[in-house]
Design a protein around this motif. Structure first.
Motif, PDB file in Angstrom:
ATOM      1  N   LYS A 124       6.061   5.419   4.125  1.00 39.17           N
ATOM      2  CA  LYS A 124       6.749   5.295   5.411  1.00 39.17           C
ATOM      3  C   LYS A 124       8.184   4.823   5.203  1.00 39.17           C
ATOM      4  CE  LYS A 124       6.434   2.879   9.870  1.00 39.17           C
ATOM      5  NZ  LYS A 124       5.638   1.890  10.668  1.00 39.17           N
ATOM      6  N   ILE A 125       8.353   3.835   4.321  1.00 36.53           N
ATOM      7  CA  ILE A 125       9.700   3.329   4.037  1.00 36.53           C
ATOM      8  C   ILE A 125      10.530   4.410   3.343  1.00 36.53           C
ATOM      9  CG2 ILE A 125      11.025   1.613   2.747  1.00 36.53           C
ATOM     10  CD1 ILE A 125       8.637  -0.302   3.097  1.00 36.53           C
ATOM     11  N   GLY A 142       0.818  -1.197   0.000  1.00 39.90           N
ATOM     12  CA  GLY A 142       0.000   0.000   0.000  1.00 39.90           C
ATOM     13  C   GLY A 142       0.859   1.256   0.000  1.00 39.90           C
ATOM     14  N   LYS A 143       0.277   2.346  -0.473  1.00 42.23           N
ATOM     15  CA  LYS A 143       1.028   3.596  -0.578  1.00 42.23           C
ATOM     16  C   LYS A 143       1.475   4.100   0.792  1.00 42.23           C
ATOM     17  CE  LYS A 143       0.960   8.061  -2.945  1.00 42.23           C
ATOM     18  NZ  LYS A 143       1.597   8.783  -1.847  1.00 42.23           N
ATOM     19  N   GLU A 144       0.673   3.862   1.818  1.00 41.85           N
ATOM     20  CA  GLU A 144       1.029   4.336   3.157  1.00 41.85           C
ATOM     21  C   GLU A 144       2.326   3.695   3.638  1.00 41.85           C
ATOM     22  OE1 GLU A 144      -0.832   4.509   7.713  1.00 41.85           O
ATOM     23  OE2 GLU A 144      -2.066   3.849   6.025  1.00 41.85           O
ATOM     24  N   PHE A 150      11.579  -3.544   7.286  1.00 33.34           N
ATOM     25  CA  PHE A 150      10.657  -2.775   6.450  1.00 33.34           C
ATOM     26  C   PHE A 150       9.179  -3.118   6.647  1.00 33.34           C
ATOM     27  CE2 PHE A 150      14.681  -3.233   4.093  1.00 33.34           C
ATOM     28  CZ  PHE A 150      15.026  -1.891   3.954  1.00 33.34           C
ATOM     29  N   GLY A 151       8.887  -4.192   7.376  1.00 31.66           N
ATOM     30  CA  GLY A 151       7.492  -4.602   7.515  1.00 31.66           C
ATOM     31  C   GLY A 151       6.932  -5.187   6.235  1.00 31.66           C
ATOM     32  N   ASP A 189      -3.182   0.172  -9.925  1.00 32.85           N
ATOM     33  CA  ASP A 189      -4.287   0.214  -8.960  1.00 32.85           C
ATOM     34  C   ASP A 189      -3.980   1.086  -7.740  1.00 32.85           C
ATOM     35  OD1 ASP A 189      -2.393  -1.350  -7.763  1.00 32.85           O
ATOM     36  OD2 ASP A 189      -3.693  -3.078  -7.401  1.00 32.85           O
ATOM     37  N   GLY A 190      -2.957   1.934  -7.847  1.00 28.89           N
ATOM     38  CA  GLY A 190      -2.671   2.877  -6.773  1.00 28.89           C
ATOM     39  C   GLY A 190      -1.751   2.364  -5.688  1.00 28.89           C
ATOM     40  N   GLN A 191      -1.251   1.144  -5.842  1.00 24.70           N
ATOM     41  CA  GLN A 191      -0.299   0.614  -4.872  1.00 24.70           C
ATOM     42  C   GLN A 191       1.127   0.890  -5.359  1.00 24.70           C
ATOM     43  OE1 GLN A 191      -1.801  -2.984  -2.524  1.00 24.70           O
ATOM     44  NE2 GLN A 191      -2.472  -3.493  -4.587  1.00 24.70           N
TER      45      GLN A 191
END
Length: 256
Positions: A167-168, A161-163, A244-245, A182-184
């Motif tokens: 963050k990274i 996801g973009k969020e 990085f999660g 698709d916005g990712q």
């Protein structure tokens, strides 16, 4: 163009270029057969098979009937399809039909291709020029499997996801990433692995290593069992996830 499933993929790519057809040059030097291509939805340098595939012909082993599966029904995604997920093992692919073109390649190209053309003073782009560039880049990054024990890129580029991507990026401004339709955001798995400290690493505990030209490639130097490979993979996955999660997914399948 209708192609039999047993044809060698790269030989098909070469044939299309020799006969003045375009659309496959970016998919040069990908190992395997035509029939395997839609299962993985093979892709490279900004091109994916799903963009040019019209239909897949296959035997449905549930009904024992031959039929066609059109593009929209293949459930294509990044390096995946229904043939790899929900209907894994159900269809025996016999042929594919692709939509090729007569156009010559035009910029902008994928970043690594743009850099190659710039470094080599190339300003005229034919299908053969693009194929040669792809071959040169791949040979520089990936080891020859006949000489070095490997199976190519081991991890797929994760889509997040973009969020999370933002963050990274706030912590690592030089992150390598690409926006998706698709916005990712697609992150470079190789970049993540290198940042996690696994660039050209030789692990004495497992006998595994990462390739000097690409951290995406895991090399068997002296491992004797699958458990060694999986243990080394876990070290990489765990470190990337902790930093990085992001959970890396392997690309090749393990045979039982």
């Amino acid at each position: 163009m209708r192609l039999g499933a047993g044809e060698n993929w790269d030989e098909v790519v070469a044939w299309t270029i020799e006969h003045d057809w375009g659309g496959l040059e970016l998919l040069s030097k990908i190992p395997g057969t035509v029939g395997a291509a839609p299962i993985q939805n093979i892709g490279a340098y900004g091109q994916e098979l799903s963009k040019i595939l019209i239909e897949v012909e296959a035997l449905d082993t549930k009904t024992m009937a031959f039929g066609a599966v059109v593009n929209d029904a293949c459930n294509f995604g990044y390096r995946t399809s229904r043939f790899k997920t929900t209907d894994k093992g159900r269809y025996a692919i016999t042929a594919v039909t692709l939509k090729l073109n007569k156009d010559q390649p035009k910029p902008p190209f994928y970043e690594s291709l743009e850099e190659y053309f710039k470094d080599n003073g190339i300003t005229s782009y034919t299908r053969q020029v693009v194929r040669d560039a792809v071959a040169a880049i791949r040979s520089a990054k990936l080891p020859d499997p006949s000489a070095v024990n490997n199976n190519g890129s081991f991890f797929i580029n994760p889509v997040v996801g973009k969020e999370l991507a933002d963050k990274i990026a706030s912590r690592y401004p030089d992150i390598v990433s690409w926006p998706t339709d698709d916005g990712q955001v697609k992150l470079s798995a190789g970049w993540l692995i290198e940042q996690a400290g696994f660039k050209d690493i030789h692990d004495p505990a497992t006998g595994m290593a990462t390739w000097k030209g690409s951290a995406l490639v895991m090399v068997n130097e002296r491992a004797s069992k699958t458990a060694d490979l999986l243990a080394f993979k876990k070290k990489i996955v765990d470190k990337v996830n902790a930093m990085f999660g992001v959970n890396l997914q392997q690309e090749p399948e393990l045979l039982p």
